[in-house]
Scaffold this active site. Structure first.
Site, PDB file in Angstrom:
ATOM      1  N   ASP A  53      62.128 -14.961  75.560  1.00 18.00           N
ATOM      2  CA  ASP A  53      62.034 -15.477  76.922  1.00 18.00           C
ATOM      3  C   ASP A  53      63.413 -15.921  77.411  1.00 18.00           C
ATOM      4  OD1 ASP A  53      61.266 -16.673  79.295  1.00 18.00           O
ATOM      5  OD2 ASP A  53      59.982 -18.186  78.356  1.00 18.00           O
ATOM      6  N   SER A  78      57.873 -11.897  75.106  1.00 20.29           N
ATOM      7  CA  SER A  78      58.470 -12.364  76.353  1.00 20.29           C
ATOM      8  C   SER A  78      57.888 -13.710  76.785  1.00 20.29           C
ATOM      9  CB  SER A  78      58.209 -11.324  77.447  1.00 20.29           C
ATOM     10  OG  SER A  78      56.834 -11.364  77.830  1.00 20.29           O
ATOM     11  N   HIS A  79      58.255 -14.104  77.993  1.00 24.50           N
ATOM     12  CA  HIS A  79      57.690 -15.296  78.633  1.00 24.50           C
ATOM     13  C   HIS A  79      56.171 -15.206  78.709  1.00 24.50           C
ATOM     14  CE1 HIS A  79      57.919 -18.791  81.282  1.00 24.50           C
ATOM     15  NE2 HIS A  79      57.180 -18.178  82.179  1.00 24.50           N
ATOM     16  N   PHE A  80      55.660 -13.989  78.808  1.00 21.88           N
ATOM     17  CA  PHE A  80      54.217 -13.755  78.911  1.00 21.88           C
ATOM     18  C   PHE A  80      53.691 -13.204  77.584  1.00 21.88           C
ATOM     19  CE2 PHE A  80      56.029 -13.530  83.144  1.00 21.88           C
ATOM     20  CZ  PHE A  80      55.231 -14.419  83.832  1.00 21.88           C
TER      21      PHE A  80
END
Length: 290
Positions: free
Chosen positions: A243, A269-271
């Protein structure tokens, strides 16, 4: 509350202080509760897979904030879009549903919204599950620092341009895929739907207002860290380590105040839920049943 089967996800709306608040609900009504608070630019839709993963053992509830998803989008003249006010709506939502002590899953915006509530009402906390939600300066990535610098400089034109960029499909897609170990496992529905919600009339003004208010979160970090030190809640951190919004040192930082915090860095990732919802659900099951 209805008795739910483990395969049923209900899509419901209640009125909170004159606003329609949409939420997803699944799992047996008498099971331990997990409240899922979403991030930007997402909605409760980001939890669609995790809800089903957890519903065998938990009563799972995931609301949309005002201005997001299927909840009301009052105009700026009717509702002041600040993180304080979003937290007040979520707190009222909790009370109206009669939730008392439960586990919290906090991602991105869910962090400052959730920590505003739990630092005031620690009795509501059974456990904290933190996913790419920051309360430490160590975790502020280049994206957040750029926005913060523009705010501090008072360059509203450049700030508005940066915000408009973040609302674009290109940027939303990039933030879903950047750092993903297996981008093909990330459903296009996730970023396409997030953008579709953001592109509705009036929503850009809402998001600009919230971005401009985001700086109110940083001065509260010491208060939230003090909550962690004082109350020593059970903490599970699951973090997409690639992220660039909230970087992985922000995950490790929770151990400074809660030495017993369990931290898992995922190659995502961030998600991270887009790739790792099953793995995260397994970690949650193991953590909460210990």
């Amino acid at each position: 509350m209805e008795t739910l089967t483990t395969t049923t996800v209900l899509h419901k709306t209640i009125t909170v202080n004159g606003l329609n608040i949409f939420y997803r609900e699944a799992g047996p009504a008498n099971a331990p509760v997990i409240l899922l608070l979403h991030g930007f630019p997402s909605t409760s839709h980001m939890y669609r897979d995790l809800i089903r993963d957890l519903a065998n053992s938990y009563h799972v509830i995931a609301p949309d904030y005002p201005g997001f998803g299927q909840s009301s989008i009052p105009a700026l003249s009717e509702f002041e879009y600040t993180f304080d006010n979003l937290a007040l709506v979520v707190e009222q939502f909790i009370d109206q549903l009669g939730l008392t002590k439960f586990s919290w899953y906090l991602q991105d915006y869910g962090g400052p919204i959730g920590f505003r509530i739990i630092s005031k009402r620690p009795e509501l906390v059974e456990a904290l599950i933190i996913q790419n939600a920051n309360v430490y300066n160590e975790g502020l990535g280049p994206v957040v620092q750029e926005i913060g610098a523009l705010q501090q400089a008072g360059d509203e034109k450049a700030l508005d341009a940066a915000i408009a960029c973040k609302l674009s499909l290109e940027k939303i897609k990039e933030e879903h895929l950047l750092g993903a170990a297996n981008p093909e496992t990330v459903s296009p529905d996730s970023y396409e739907l997030a953008h579709a919600y953001m592109a509705r009339p009036g929503v850009e003004a809402v998001q600009v207002a919230l971005f401009r208010n985001y700086g109110t979160n940083f001065p509260k970090y010491p208060e939230w860290q003090q909550y962690l030190r004082t109350h020593q809640p059970r903490v599970l951190v699951v973090w997409g380590k690639n992220d660039l919004i909230f970087t992985w040192p922000g995950a490790e930082a929770y151990k400074k105040d809660v030495p017993g915090a369990e931290v898992h860095l995922l190659d995502g990732s961030h998600f991270a839920l887009e790739e790792y919802h099953e793995e995260i659900a397994a970690l949650i099951h193991d953590f909460l049943k210990r």
